[in-house]
Design a protein around this motif. Sequence first.
Motif, PDB file in Angstrom:
ATOM      1  N   THR A 184      38.159  35.691 -10.002  1.00  0.00           N
ATOM      2  CA  THR A 184      38.303  36.879 -10.848  1.00  0.00           C
ATOM      3  C   THR A 184      38.354  36.494 -12.317  1.00  0.00           C
ATOM      4  O   THR A 184      37.738  37.135 -13.171  1.00  0.00           O
ATOM      5  CB  THR A 184      39.563  37.667 -10.441  1.00  0.00           C
ATOM      6  N   LYS A 185      39.086  35.418 -12.632  1.00  0.00           N
ATOM      7  CA  LYS A 185      39.173  34.983 -14.024  1.00  0.00           C
ATOM      8  C   LYS A 185      37.804  34.631 -14.582  1.00  0.00           C
ATOM      9  O   LYS A 185      37.434  35.016 -15.699  1.00  0.00           O
ATOM     10  CB  LYS A 185      40.097  33.748 -14.133  1.00  0.00           C
ATOM     11  N   SER A 189      40.543  42.788  -3.558  1.00  0.00           N
ATOM     12  CA  SER A 189      40.110  41.430  -3.267  1.00  0.00           C
ATOM     13  C   SER A 189      40.755  40.961  -1.980  1.00  0.00           C
ATOM     14  O   SER A 189      41.916  41.254  -1.711  1.00  0.00           O
ATOM     15  CB  SER A 189      40.426  40.488  -4.428  1.00  0.00           C
ATOM     16  N   ASN A 225      35.711  39.907  -3.136  1.00  0.00           N
ATOM     17  CA  ASN A 225      36.332  40.431  -4.369  1.00  0.00           C
ATOM     18  C   ASN A 225      35.423  41.524  -4.903  1.00  0.00           C
ATOM     19  O   ASN A 225      34.244  41.269  -5.165  1.00  0.00           O
ATOM     20  CB  ASN A 225      36.476  39.345  -5.434  1.00  0.00           C
ATOM     21  N   HIS A 278      41.820  34.257  -7.282  1.00  0.00           N
ATOM     22  CA  HIS A 278      42.224  34.652  -8.636  1.00  0.00           C
ATOM     23  C   HIS A 278      41.407  33.893  -9.678  1.00  0.00           C
ATOM     24  O   HIS A 278      41.077  34.422 -10.740  1.00  0.00           O
ATOM     25  CB  HIS A 278      43.722  34.417  -8.839  1.00  0.00           C
TER      26      HIS A 278
END
Lengths: 476, 476
Positions: A354-355, A381, A214, A351
């Motif tokens: 990323t959060k 990513s 990512n 995801h």
Amino acid sequence: MVPQLDSYFKEVDGLQDKFIERLREAVAIPSISSEDERRPDVIKMGEWLASQIRALGGTVELRQLGKQPGREHLELPPCLLGRYGDDPKKRNVLIYGHYDVQPAQLSDGWATDPFALSIDDKGRMYGRGSTDDKGPVLGWLNAIEAHQKAGIELPVNLIMCFEGMEENGSEGLDDTIRAEAKRFFKDTDVVCISDNYWLGTEKPCLTYGVRGCNYYSVEVSGPGQDLHSGVYGGVSHEPMTDLIRIMNSFVDPDGTILVKGISDLVAPLTDDEAALYPPIAFTMQDLYQSLGSEVAIHEKKEDALMHKMRYPSISLHGIEGAFYTPGAKTVIPAKVIGKFSIRTVPNMEIHEVTKIIQKHVEEEWAKLKSKNTMKFNIVHSGKWWVEDPKHWNYTAAAKAVERVFGVKPDMTREGGSIPVTLTFQEELGKNVLLLPMGSSTDAAHSINEKLDKRNYIEGTKLLGAYLHYLAEEPTK
Amino acid sequence: MVPQLDSYFKEVDGLQDKFIERLREAVAIPSISSEDERRPDVIKMGEWLASQIRALGGTVELRQLGKQPGREHLELPPCLLGRYGDDPKKRNVLIYGHYDVQPAQLSDGWATDPFALSIDDKGRMYGRGSTDDKGPVLGWLNAIEAHQKAGIELPVNLIMCFEGMEENGSEGLDDTIRAEAKRFFKDTDVVCISDNYWLGTEKPCLTYGVRGCNYYSVEVSGPGQDLHSGVYGGVSHEPMTDLIRIMNSFVDPDGTILVKGISDLVAPLTDDEAALYPPIAFTMQDLYQSLGSEVAIHEKKEDALMHKMRYPSISLHGIEGAFYTPGAKTVIPAKVIGKFSIRTVPNMEIHEVTKIIQKHVEEEWAKLKSKNTMKFNIVHSGKWWVEDPKHWNYTAAAKAVERVFGVKPDMTREGGSIPVTLTFQEELGKNVLLLPMGSSTDAAHSINEKLDKRNYIEGTKLLGAYLHYLAEEPTK
Ligand SMILES: [Zn+2]
Ligand SMILES: [Zn+2]
Ligand SMILES: [Zn+2]
Ligand SMILES: [Zn+2]
């Protein structure tokens, strides 16, 4: 039943000069996919490869992919979809490779013309694409030819997918795989990709996983234009000061990730997995050699291997917009963009990663109480990929390695992502194996790329042998 | 006795078209000292200036400075050493300026040809060098000419030092000043430099100090070559991670210097000095406008002014060796060089500052326990300069400002260094005054550099008036 392979091996040895000539012809075509003016050579390379396969009795479609998105003056090189054999009683192996190469020119520092194969007295065959990925792709063709010469039928059907844009983002490939998953690729039983490298120079490996990546950027801006640090230093909030503080918050000098919540996502190490690392033919000396110095974080090879293969890492790549040339410039840059990335591993949901990272950046930013403006961006990513190394695709390959090289292969995972593995796994739902031909010293992507004659010839034997073991391996 | 200046002022007004033509001729010579191919134009500009002075009756030597050190294919432009008047009963004023300019080309975004003076309906005269520093240099010549036309004798002798390398490191200047301190410059009573700017657009200022600048770099290296972050992330010590930590240790986002011992070196603020800031014609709105946004650290104008003029600051300029272009690159840079600088003020001893900063860097480095290698470098250092603003050189200039503009000048110090001030102060032991002609909106060093007609014409009056007040000012 042990496959009868001696006459096949004998033909490979006998044909080695011819195989080397085949590689020489391939290397001579400068199929650099990332340079506009070389695009016709990439297309020519695809056609040359198609004609080689047809000459061996295979069928080929050069699937046209249209214009390159965003660069519509360029035609994408075709994706070569080929078949060799269509016996419904045989298993079907999808083989993937790429016929494009990285840029290269003599003036980069090559010792020899990168597009003229040059063989030294140690059997090192220098040339762009020799190991990445023309040698391995031709290995499959060599295996077919040696079988024909030996009068042995190929024990499986081959489904071929050779692309020409791998070194330039594999543009068009995912769409092709998705479109053909239930059509051209529908009979696939297993997938084999020969486009990576042994960990060292002596012992082959089978690769069952790669880390994901990512990639993020943090953009900090404030002043309307670059400022003079003499006139405004101490007066203005400086984007660099803020950005450096954010970039400082991710990772310790010993590699420890400082972003809370990341390590909780990492799959625990099982005893089964832990047992895979000690036998791997790899020493700290090998690592020092490839690092070019002794700046390894860990003291023990197992720790180094696990951090390369099965733990996440965060790297800081650089800053766009700041002063970067030699010398001195007393500038306060008005807008700077920090680039960093995290390598992901099972079971990190990308995801979720990323959060967590975005939340971390926003919290760190709030602490600064800066009047500048911050923007967090996801640059790209790509998920990690991992396979069950006990699948029959792997056990068959391991037997082939033992047959050709007399040793059990290292079972490895790689640090860098190879996105196509994941696409095949997800779109076809079949087991994917990475079966490398080249060694760690081959310098893919660098100057003086080479493939050792031994790796090319024994590697050709291995690819052929793998097909035989694959044909007979119980699927459990 | 109040100097009789009305007839002089009248001649300046009457000659203004001629003075503008003089500036037009000067701007038309693209005397860019930092571009090899413009070097002949710099030399031509020096010769043009010499001929102008000679035509007014001055004597000029174009002192040849030889080849440019390190770039021996280039001849240095000459240093113009001139005299106007040599009456032993008169005071001697050394005036300094430069006849070279910053680079400029239309394609940088100029609205008009940078080397063709272009005057808009608001009297803004656009052209490279208009305000920096051809306009001010020609102001002295204009003053001489208007005196001649008015039939008034110049009340002082002028000693001129006009260089052609100011925008390229003033190569050769310090040597010339040192060599001539006891010769050509020996009679100097005071020094006046017109090469800076008002704080705003309405009110003139006298500048009695500038901050110094110590510029450093920290080089961190480790791996033998750039590494792929997928393959080596988490395995190798990364120079970027280490460097970012060092760079993070210098300064807080609010500008607070974190290096212990630095603030102890700063001269305390006296009541006398504190009283100088409130009258300065400068508002936070002016600051926001010049920053191009409201990212000022302080809320009050006095705080902003003091941080610009009399407190040190640390700025982070950038990183050499890291990834800096748009896009994404998964690189672990093998060697990175962080650039930063500190602006120094009284009473910071610059070698002491370097010792403190180097010690700080070494202590921070030790904390990292990194296997990488760190090197601390001094890129350049230049001391701050400050004068006594109550010296008769300043009081005379203040009276001249009041006479021409009807206001008391702002007494200012500048953020950015002007090294020649210090050289004159140290080598000649005489008081140095910065007496600017241009305003804060002139965009020196940027596109669309300009000088307002008002600043040029009233500035010419000011320079002449200053000489008269200087001739009469009691030296106490
Ligand atoms: Zn490849
Ligand atoms: Zn590659
Ligand atoms: Zn300048
Ligand atoms: Zn200047």
